[in-house]
Enzyme design. Structure first.
Site, PDB file in Angstrom:
ATOM      1  N   ASP A  35     -11.853  -2.735 -11.610  1.00 16.76           N
ATOM      2  CA  ASP A  35     -11.841  -3.694 -12.717  1.00 16.76           C
ATOM      3  C   ASP A  35     -12.402  -5.043 -12.254  1.00 16.76           C
ATOM      4  O   ASP A  35     -12.715  -5.219 -11.073  1.00 16.76           O
ATOM      5  CB  ASP A  35     -10.435  -3.809 -13.312  1.00 16.76           C
ATOM      6  CG  ASP A  35      -9.434  -4.462 -12.387  1.00 16.76           C
ATOM      7  OD1 ASP A  35      -9.689  -4.525 -11.175  1.00 16.76           O
ATOM      8  OD2 ASP A  35      -8.377  -4.910 -12.870  1.00 16.76           O
ATOM      9  N   ASP A  94     -11.396  -8.044 -11.427  1.00 16.53           N
ATOM     10  CA  ASP A  94     -10.879  -8.767 -10.257  1.00 16.53           C
ATOM     11  C   ASP A  94     -10.573  -7.815  -9.099  1.00 16.53           C
ATOM     12  O   ASP A  94      -9.992  -8.216  -8.095  1.00 16.53           O
ATOM     13  CB  ASP A  94      -9.651  -9.599 -10.613  1.00 16.53           C
ATOM     14  CG  ASP A  94      -8.436  -8.760 -10.983  1.00 16.53           C
ATOM     15  OD1 ASP A  94      -8.624  -7.711 -11.620  1.00 16.53           O
ATOM     16  OD2 ASP A  94      -7.309  -9.164 -10.663  1.00 16.53           O
ATOM     17  N   SER A 118      -7.997 -10.262 -15.146  1.00 17.72           N
ATOM     18  CA  SER A 118      -7.918  -8.867 -14.734  1.00 17.72           C
ATOM     19  C   SER A 118      -8.846  -7.987 -15.567  1.00 17.72           C
ATOM     20  O   SER A 118     -10.051  -8.154 -15.540  1.00 17.72           O
ATOM     21  CB  SER A 118      -6.471  -8.380 -14.797  1.00 17.72           C
ATOM     22  OG  SER A 118      -6.338  -7.111 -14.212  1.00 17.72           O
ATOM     23  N   ASP A 173      -8.542  -5.314  -8.477  1.00 12.74           N
ATOM     24  CA  ASP A 173      -7.211  -4.943  -7.991  1.00 12.74           C
ATOM     25  C   ASP A 173      -6.795  -3.571  -8.519  1.00 12.74           C
ATOM     26  O   ASP A 173      -5.788  -3.023  -8.079  1.00 12.74           O
ATOM     27  CB  ASP A 173      -6.160  -6.009  -8.318  1.00 12.74           C
ATOM     28  CG  ASP A 173      -5.930  -6.212  -9.811  1.00 12.74           C
ATOM     29  OD1 ASP A 173      -6.688  -5.642 -10.627  1.00 12.74           O
ATOM     30  OD2 ASP A 173      -5.004  -6.956 -10.163  1.00 12.74           O
TER      31      ASP A 173
END
Length: 575
Positions: free
Chosen positions: A303, A305, A146, A307
């Site tokens: 960010d 990834d 993340s 999400d």
């Protein structure tokens, strides 16, 4: 763990961990370094509801080829036990070794006779959640850490509903992993051989197209962005969002998009921002610098990834840019969706919204204003996904309109069960275009919201506890807060204390105890006079304790001053 056992484990790895040259090099470098060996070997990364997450490197307390294989074997054994013809979807982001670890996981799954569907290139987390559901897989794996710093990587596991796995499944996988030898008990099949045998398959482009179609269905005023002439600066922070976010904005008619050049290409080293987190101003500095040249209507930042999404908007002076918090974006999107869906007749009967317990209580007032049922859950989007599953099982999923958590995660739509920065980016731009069509800036729209409901100030402090002793210190701090909690902060009286470990809330004014209608969790909640609150919980993915402050004032300055006083006093707990 005593020194003799540590060194024995180190020697075992030095002898057998030969698959990755980086591990061989690292193990040689730390030979004789007791502290370095301790940090890598004092424990194993534990498989939990967030999967695995840790520093990349050698040893059982690191993310590497062997720990990924072991976790995947544990997951494979669980999947095979409960499904006759199992399949798993896999995605990964731009992080160091993410593609390598994803192939490693695929090889283990294939070695266990489990069919694998993999994206051909890096993809956002929500597109993994979507693929699990669309392809009717029994599980999903996303290799990502993340928004953590570059030295981290991780491994998120998903169930057949497209939501991150719950505690029961995580415990079962963890128990199975505890029975496995990391070097000898792993079944694996060479990647190319698995491709030839049809055990590993690449996900077709049609799946991504169907995802984009679902995202666009969440638009409330589909044509408004085409007419607004929005100018956007966007940064994917060297992550997976570049193609998907730009694609969806283009489909909505937003073509004047300038990408921060230094942060456009995927790069797991994140050379321009040590913390690639849109919650942190430092990660947005290059974007803000570009905004002064381009003068856009909006800065978007996703960010690694993709999400989470953060934004900055022009101040009223037209020169400076202000960052909005995750809470502010969340409640503004909620109000926009609720009000405009009522206005255009698309609001479902008995609508439902979901938020995390640490998100702003302003949400409650907005839901009350528009007749939306609000469900509050523990922190973690898997808990939001669980509420969506419950609605789906009752045949009432159409009631769901929006969910968010204060850490910049938002979701609209029914086909993804995790935070989705692609749909959030689209809706944020649409909301900006809508207000612009009314001659209102986002700053002015926020001010109108605060004037209507009151000024809520929400902020978060993070206290890091690194190394082998860090976990022990975190445990002692949390226990101390439960056993001997403060009765006031900065002269503001605590009116109620909630211990989520015991699921008990104590009203300090009446002495009454009530049950907290949520699963047990390592978290404490202080209600303060005047509508303020303090929430304390260890992070589920990093070695740190997070403290969430909510204060209410007549003006933002009033609320900020109260928050600063509470935070200054409370920080003493962590010294």
């Amino acid at each position: 763990m005593n020194k003799e056992l540590l060194n024995s484990n180190y020697k075992l790895w030095a002898e057998k961990a030969v698959a990755d040259p980086d591990l061989i090099k690292e193990l040689r470098e730390i030979e004789g370094d007791d502290d370095a060996i301790l940090d890598r070997f004092y424990r194993e990364l534990e498989f939990g509801t967030a999967g695995l997450r840790g520093v990349i490197g050698a040893g059982p307390n690191r993310m590497n080829y062997y720990t990924v294989r072991k976790a995947t074997q544990g997951l494979a054994d669980f999947i095979k036990k409960h499904n006759p013809n199992p399949s798993v979807a896999i995605a990964w982001d731009s992080r160091i070794k993410s593609d390598y670890f994803s192939r490693t996981a695929a090889e283990v799954l294939a070695g266990n006779g489990i069919k694998v569907f993999m994206y051909k290139e890096l993809m956002p987390t929500p597109m993994l959640s979507f693929a699990v559901r669309f392809l009717k897989c029994d599980a999903g794996i996303n290799v990502t850490a993340s928004h953590n710093p570059a030295k981290f990587n991780g491994y998120k596991a998903y169930g057949s509903d497209g939501c991150q796995i719950g505690a029961e499944v995580a415990d079962a996988v963890l128990a199975r992993c505890g029975e496995l030898d990391v070097f000898t008990d792993i079944n694996s099949l060479d990647f190319e051989s698995a491709l030839e045998r049809g055990l590993i398959n690449y996900i077709s482009d049609d799946v991504a197209e169907r995802y984009y179609d679902e995202v666009k269905k969440q638009s409330i005023h589909p044509d408004i962005s085409r007419k607004a002439g929005l100018k956007v600066v966007y940064t994917p922070l060297n992550g997976a969002g570049n193609k998907p976010v730009r694609r969806i904005l283009a489909d909505m008619g937003i073509t004047d998009v300038t990408v921060v050049p230094e942060q456009e290409a995927p790069d797991g080293n994140f050379p321009t921002c040590p913390y690639p987190n849109p919650e942190i101003r430092q990660a947005l500095e290059l974007g803000l610098k570009l905004c002064k040249e381009v003068k856009p209507d909006l800065l978007l930042a996703t960010d690694p990834d993709c999400d989470r999404v953060g934004i900055a908007v022009p101040c009223d002076n037209g020169e400076d840019f202000e960052l909005f918090t995750g809470n502010e974006v969340g409640v503004m999107l909620l109000e926009y969706i609720a009000r405009e869906r009522i206005a255009n007749g698309t609001m479902p009967s008995s609508p439902v919204s979901v938020k995390s317990v640490v998100s702003t209580t302003l949400t409650d007032q907005i839901c009350k204003e528009y007749g939306v049922e609000l469900i509050t859950v523990l922190t973690g989007f898997k808990n939001i996904g669980e509420q969506m599953r419950i609605l789906e099982e009752k045949g009432e999923l159409e009631r769901f309109i929006f969910a968010y958590e204060e850490s910049y995660g938002y979701l609209a739509g029914n086909e993804v069960r995790d935070k989705d920065a692609v749909v959030a980016s689209m809706l944020i731009c649409e909301m900006t275009a809508f207000y612009r069509s009314k001659g209102i800036s986002l700053v002015a729209a926020r001010a109108a919201m605060y004037e209507k409901y009151g000024v809520f100030r929400n902020s978060v402090d993070n206290f890091a506890f690194e190394g082998a002793s860090g976990m022990d210190k975190m445990g002692k701090i949390m226990k101390g807060l439960c056993d001997n909690y403060p009765r006031e902060f900065a002269g503001i009286k605590v009116t109620a204390f909630s211990d989520f470990n015991t699921s008990e809330k104590l009203n300090l004014e009446t002495g009454e105890k009530t049950l907290i209608p949520m699963p047990k969790s390592n978290m404490v909640f202080f209600d303060l006079e005047g509508g303020a609150s303090v929430v304390v919980r260890p992070s589920g993915t990093e070695p740190k304790i997070k403290v969430y402050y909510t204060t209410v004032g007549k003006t933002l300055k009033d609320a900020e001053l109260i928050q600063e006083k509470i935070a200054a006093e409370f920080s003493g707990v962590f010294k």
